[in-house]
Design a protein around this motif. Structure first.
Motif, PDB file in Angstrom:
ATOM      1  N   ASN A   1       4.805  -4.176   5.563  1.00  0.00           N
ATOM      2  CA  ASN A   1       4.447  -2.769   5.439  1.00  0.00           C
ATOM      3  C   ASN A   1       5.576  -1.904   5.977  1.00  0.00           C
ATOM      4  O   ASN A   1       5.523  -1.354   7.079  1.00  0.00           O
ATOM      5  N   TRP A   2       6.610  -1.769   5.167  1.00  0.00           N
ATOM      6  CA  TRP A   2       7.801  -1.033   5.575  1.00  0.00           C
ATOM      7  C   TRP A   2       7.571   0.472   5.544  1.00  0.00           C
ATOM      8  O   TRP A   2       8.324   1.224   6.170  1.00  0.00           O
ATOM      9  N   THR A   3       6.555   0.940   4.822  1.00  0.00           N
ATOM     10  CA  THR A   3       6.258   2.367   4.810  1.00  0.00           C
ATOM     11  C   THR A   3       5.603   2.804   6.122  1.00  0.00           C
ATOM     12  O   THR A   3       5.619   3.986   6.462  1.00  0.00           O
ATOM     13  N   VAL A   4       4.995   1.852   6.846  1.00  0.00           N
ATOM     14  CA  VAL A   4       4.233   2.097   8.083  1.00  0.00           C
ATOM     15  C   VAL A   4       3.040   3.024   7.810  1.00  0.00           C
ATOM     16  O   VAL A   4       2.513   3.654   8.714  1.00  0.00           O
ATOM     17  N   PHE A   5       2.629   3.109   6.561  1.00  0.00           N
ATOM     18  CA  PHE A   5       1.418   3.855   6.209  1.00  0.00           C
ATOM     19  C   PHE A   5       0.218   3.007   6.599  1.00  0.00           C
ATOM     20  O   PHE A   5       0.161   1.818   6.289  1.00  0.00           O
ATOM     21  N   CYS A   6      -0.747   3.622   7.302  1.00  0.00           N
ATOM     22  CA  CYS A   6      -1.916   2.870   7.770  1.00  0.00           C
ATOM     23  C   CYS A   6      -3.182   3.634   7.459  1.00  0.00           C
ATOM     24  O   CYS A   6      -3.384   4.752   7.949  1.00  0.00           O
ATOM     25  N   ASP A   7      -4.017   3.052   6.624  1.00  0.00           N
ATOM     26  CA  ASP A   7      -5.318   3.613   6.295  1.00  0.00           C
ATOM     27  C   ASP A   7      -6.318   2.466   6.368  1.00  0.00           C
ATOM     28  O   ASP A   7      -6.267   1.530   5.569  1.00  0.00           O
ATOM     29  N   GLU A   8      -7.206   2.536   7.344  1.00  0.00           N
ATOM     30  CA  GLU A   8      -8.105   1.402   7.582  1.00  0.00           C
ATOM     31  C   GLU A   8      -9.079   1.178   6.435  1.00  0.00           C
ATOM     32  O   GLU A   8      -9.446   0.039   6.135  1.00  0.00           O
ATOM     33  N   GLU A   9      -9.495   2.257   5.761  1.00  0.00           N
ATOM     34  CA  GLU A   9     -10.364   2.089   4.597  1.00  0.00           C
ATOM     35  C   GLU A   9      -9.634   1.341   3.492  1.00  0.00           C
ATOM     36  O   GLU A   9     -10.185   0.423   2.865  1.00  0.00           O
ATOM     37  N   LEU A  10      -8.375   1.707   3.247  1.00  0.00           N
ATOM     38  CA  LEU A  10      -7.564   1.013   2.255  1.00  0.00           C
ATOM     39  C   LEU A  10      -7.446  -0.466   2.592  1.00  0.00           C
ATOM     40  O   LEU A  10      -7.635  -1.338   1.727  1.00  0.00           O
ATOM     41  N   THR A  11      -7.145  -0.764   3.852  1.00  0.00           N
ATOM     42  CA  THR A  11      -6.987  -2.157   4.274  1.00  0.00           C
ATOM     43  C   THR A  11      -8.269  -2.939   4.072  1.00  0.00           C
ATOM     44  O   THR A  11      -8.259  -4.070   3.560  1.00  0.00           O
ATOM     45  N   ASN A  12      -9.400  -2.349   4.443  1.00  0.00           N
ATOM     46  CA  ASN A  12     -10.682  -3.046   4.286  1.00  0.00           C
ATOM     47  C   ASN A  12     -10.976  -3.347   2.825  1.00  0.00           C
ATOM     48  O   ASN A  12     -11.483  -4.421   2.487  1.00  0.00           O
ATOM     49  N   ILE A  13     -10.665  -2.396   1.944  1.00  0.00           N
ATOM     50  CA  ILE A  13     -10.916  -2.614   0.515  1.00  0.00           C
ATOM     51  C   ILE A  13     -10.029  -3.742  -0.006  1.00  0.00           C
ATOM     52  O   ILE A  13     -10.481  -4.618  -0.759  1.00  0.00           O
ATOM     53  N   MET A  14      -8.741  -3.734   0.371  1.00  0.00           N
ATOM     54  CA  MET A  14      -7.834  -4.782  -0.102  1.00  0.00           C
ATOM     55  C   MET A  14      -8.266  -6.150   0.414  1.00  0.00           C
ATOM     56  O   MET A  14      -8.243  -7.147  -0.330  1.00  0.00           O
ATOM     57  N   ASP A  15      -8.663  -6.213   1.673  1.00  0.00           N
ATOM     58  CA  ASP A  15      -9.111  -7.489   2.224  1.00  0.00           C
ATOM     59  C   ASP A  15     -10.385  -7.970   1.548  1.00  0.00           C
ATOM     60  O   ASP A  15     -10.560  -9.170   1.286  1.00  0.00           O
ATOM     61  N   THR A  16     -11.289  -7.032   1.257  1.00  0.00           N
ATOM     62  CA  THR A  16     -12.511  -7.397   0.540  1.00  0.00           C
ATOM     63  C   THR A  16     -12.185  -7.903  -0.857  1.00  0.00           C
ATOM     64  O   THR A  16     -12.776  -8.889  -1.335  1.00  0.00           O
ATOM     65  N   ALA A  17     -11.225  -7.248  -1.519  1.00  0.00           N
ATOM     66  CA  ALA A  17     -10.820  -7.701  -2.858  1.00  0.00           C
ATOM     67  C   ALA A  17     -10.306  -9.134  -2.811  1.00  0.00           C
ATOM     68  O   ALA A  17     -10.613  -9.942  -3.702  1.00  0.00           O
ATOM     69  N   ASN A  18      -9.560  -9.459  -1.787  1.00  0.00           N
ATOM     70  CA  ASN A  18      -8.977 -10.797  -1.709  1.00  0.00           C
ATOM     71  C   ASN A  18     -10.011 -11.882  -1.438  1.00  0.00           C
ATOM     72  O   ASN A  18      -9.722 -13.071  -1.608  1.00  0.00           O
ATOM     73  N   SER A  19     -11.204 -11.479  -1.033  1.00  0.00           N
ATOM     74  CA  SER A  19     -12.262 -12.472  -0.837  1.00  0.00           C
ATOM     75  C   SER A  19     -13.329 -12.369  -1.925  1.00  0.00           C
ATOM     76  O   SER A  19     -14.373 -13.000  -1.821  1.00  0.00           O
ATOM     77  N   THR A  20     -13.033 -11.583  -2.962  1.00  0.00           N
ATOM     78  CA  THR A  20     -13.979 -11.392  -4.068  1.00  0.00           C
ATOM     79  C   THR A  20     -13.501 -12.170  -5.283  1.00  0.00           C
ATOM     80  O   THR A  20     -12.481 -11.830  -5.888  1.00  0.00           O
TER      81      THR A  20
END
Length: 623
Positions: free
Chosen positions: A542-561
């Motif tokens: 994450n070289w942009t250092v952009f942090c959005d916890e909702e975004l992270t949760n959605i991506m992690d959920t996608a990876n387990s779907t």
């Protein structure tokens, strides 16, 4: 039966960087005029005798192909009218062209504008396409990504078996798979690879590019030397992309993984070729693995020639000094190759390689979403595509989604809210209190909107992209300075804060990510794991250092779907958040090109992180 259990976990994923080249000094790019190419030139490359164009489907863990057939009504015949029966003429069967006889041996000289930083594809510094070209030839994977993005079993005997509840994956390794020293490839190699990735106390722990999927493994069980089952704590959608390279435990166990594969690879290979030597800045040599367990390898060797200039590479290819290369297509490159059609064949296609601008969101000014949004509004991305990309590939369009490519059915154009509108960009800045200075550059909260943009120097298309961006944003009131560095030197600037002693030395970066059949790796690139004293804890890429916890949760959920439709919807939800916040501006899918001397048989374009070397065992000279 053997069992094992990991000790700790993190949640990460990865993509491969498309570009790394030899280090060089930083030098400003000449800022000259740009001659625009018209749409009339877009179709010229279609005249080629062999420009095989293809569009690819996206696969998750399974896909369905529906076929519909219909027949036209039979014509009616008036019974009072004599109808002359047509006489069918016998067609002479076409003579099938005899396949050219294969010559044994020979050397393929492969030209590349990029050079590895290190050869260890598991570490961050080795996370590049050019490293994979070498690494994949020596360390085989469970599956191989095909040019159409399907996945074919490689090391395993047929498809892996998996259960959904509880989620587990069982691999049965081919009986004939062995290392070049005669040692069988066994479950020990899978276990060593897994434990090397997941050893969080090791010196190399913070250098592992990705633990995506591996951190979900709860334990494993073995059944003999060739069968192993990994049990997961939860489903992992792109499980077929795991174990993309298997390491030889009997060679590497006990070695310092931080350095052991950096400058050379061992003389033990499970692939068609084995590393021989590397003369940094010049070339790398791989020789045939005479003990390869797959089909017989025809070539004696492949030599990678490193030249950090596309023009020079093309001149050498046209002059017969190279046998094959896969440059980033530049304006008129396809026309040059067409002019050598009597000797050179080539393919062009769009794959999951996407060009973009990354923002360093720790830089004052770029830490404000309205500034990033104004920049997005102020760049004429359509002009960039029409000018620099469509002449090479008429199918190219502006990319409006960072996770799904434009030629996939999952694609939703969320970034189209930032279509070119310089007046809207200025209005947005002024609505947020920015004032235009006497030098025609906006100042927002005492921050003058002047930023550097960097990329891999020597790449004509990228340098022209920078110049178009610079001219566009000057009209908006945002100053852009161009600072480029060659290959590896440029990518050394891009990192996470803990590896840069605070803020990494870049403002805006122009480069490409190389994806795979599933967007899984983006959770590692744009994800974070909360905040520590108001500072984001970002993931390794994450070289942009952009942090959005909702975004992270959605991506992690996608990876387990595992369900493909639900998975696609989740990634589109994530894309919508990315589009609203603009930590990155997608530009276009980067056309991929592979050209080779027509005395060689076997090459086929593979625009994924499997690289053009995906079937190097099949390359051969004809007699």
């Amino acid at each position: 039966m053997r069992t094992g259990r990991p000790s700790a976990s993190t949640n990460q994923g990865n993509l491969v960087v498309a570009d790394r080249r030899p280090s060089g000094r930083v030098s400003p790019t000449a800022q000259g005029s740009l001659e625009l190419m018209t749409s009339d030139s877009r179709s010229r490359h279609m005249r080629s005798h062999l420009v095989r164009r293809w569009r690819w489907p996206v696969l998750l863990t399974a896909f369905a192909l529906a076929l519909a057939a219909c027949a036209e009504d039979e014509p009616t015949v008036d019974p009072d009218v004599d109808v002359e029966e047509p006489v069918e003429e016998e067609e002479e069967p076409e003579e099938e062209e005899e396949p050219a006889a294969i010559a044994e041996g020979g050397t393929v000289l492969f030209g590349d504008e990029q050079e590895p930083t290190i050869l260890n594809g598991f570490l961050i510094d080795g996370n590049s396409l050019v490293t994979s070209k070498v690494f994949n030839n020596q360390f085989p994977g469970t599956y191989v990504i095909q040019p159409d993005l399907s996945l074919e079993p490689y090391l395993i005997d047929g498809e892996a078996e998996f259960t959904e509840d509880p989620f587990s994956v069982t691999y049965t390794i081919r009986d004939d798979a062995e290392w070049s020293d005669g040692t069988p490839i066994t479950v020990d190699d899978y276990i060593y690879t897994y434990e090397t990735i997941m050893d969080l106390d090791a010196a190399w722990a913070d250098q592992i590019t990705s633990r995506a999927g591996f951190e979900l493994i709860e334990d494993f069980e073995t059944d003999g030397d060739k069968t192993i089952t990994f049990n997961f704590t939860e489903p992992y959608a792109p499980w077929q992309l795991m174990f993309a390279n298997i390491l030889p435990a009997h060679v590497l166990d006990g070695e310092d993984f931080t350095t052991v594969l950096n400058d050379e690879l061992p003389d033990v290979s499970g692939g068609p070729f084995v590393f021989d030597s590397w003369d940094r800045g010049t070339q790398l040599r791989m020789v045939r693995n005479d003990a390869y367990w797959g089909d017989e390898v025809a070539l004696d060797e492949i030599i990678m020639r490193y030249l950090p200039d596309t023009t020079t590479l093309t001149q050498q290819m046209l002059g017969g000094e190279l046998d094959m290369y896969d440059p980033q297509p530049q304006i008129e490159l396809v026309n040059q190759l067409e002019g050598a059609a009597e000797r050179i064949e080539f393919e062009v296609g769009l794959g999951p390689v996407w060009e973009h601008f990354d923002f360093n969101t720790l830089v004052p000014g770029l830490d404000q979403d309205y500034v990033r949004q104004a920049i997005a509004l102020g760049i004429n991305r359509e002009q960039i595509v029409d000018t620099l990309v469509a002449p090479v590939d008429p199918d190219a369009v502006v990319l409006e989604n960072p996770f799904w490519m434009a030629n996939t059915e999952q694609y939703e154009p969320y970034y189209d809210q930032w279509s070119f509108d310089p007046q809207a960009a200025q209005d947005l800045l002024e609505e947020n209190g920015c004032e235009l200075g006497d030098d025609e550059v906006y100042v927002c909260d005492d921050v003058r909107l002047s930023f550097r943009v960097g990329t891999t120097g020597g790449n004509e298309r990228r340098e022209l992209t920078q110049q178009l961006m610079q001219a566009d944003l000057a009209q908006v009131g945002i100053e852009i300075t161009i600072e480029n560095a060659e290959g590896a030197a440029f990518f050394e600037l891009l990192n996470t804060p803990e590896n840069c002693d605070g803020i990494c030395d870049y403002d805006i970066a122009l480069f490409a990510w190389v994806g795979s059949p599933n967007p899984v790796g983006n959770a590692n690139i744009y994800g974070c794991d909360g905040f520590d004293e108001d500072e984001p804890t970002v993931r390794p890429q994450n070289w942009t250092v952009f942090c959005d916890e909702e975004l992270t949760n959605i991506m992690d959920t996608a990876n387990s779907t595992v369900d493909p439709d639900e998975n696609a919807d989740l990634w589109n939800e994530a894309a919508a958040i990315m589009a609203d916040n603009v930590p990155v501006i997608p530009l276009f899918q980067q056309p991929q090109l592979l050209a080779w001397d027509n005395s060689i048989t076997g090459p086929q374009l593979n625009a994924t992180n499997q690289t053009q070397f995906w079937n190097s065992a099949e390359w051969a000279f004809t007699q």
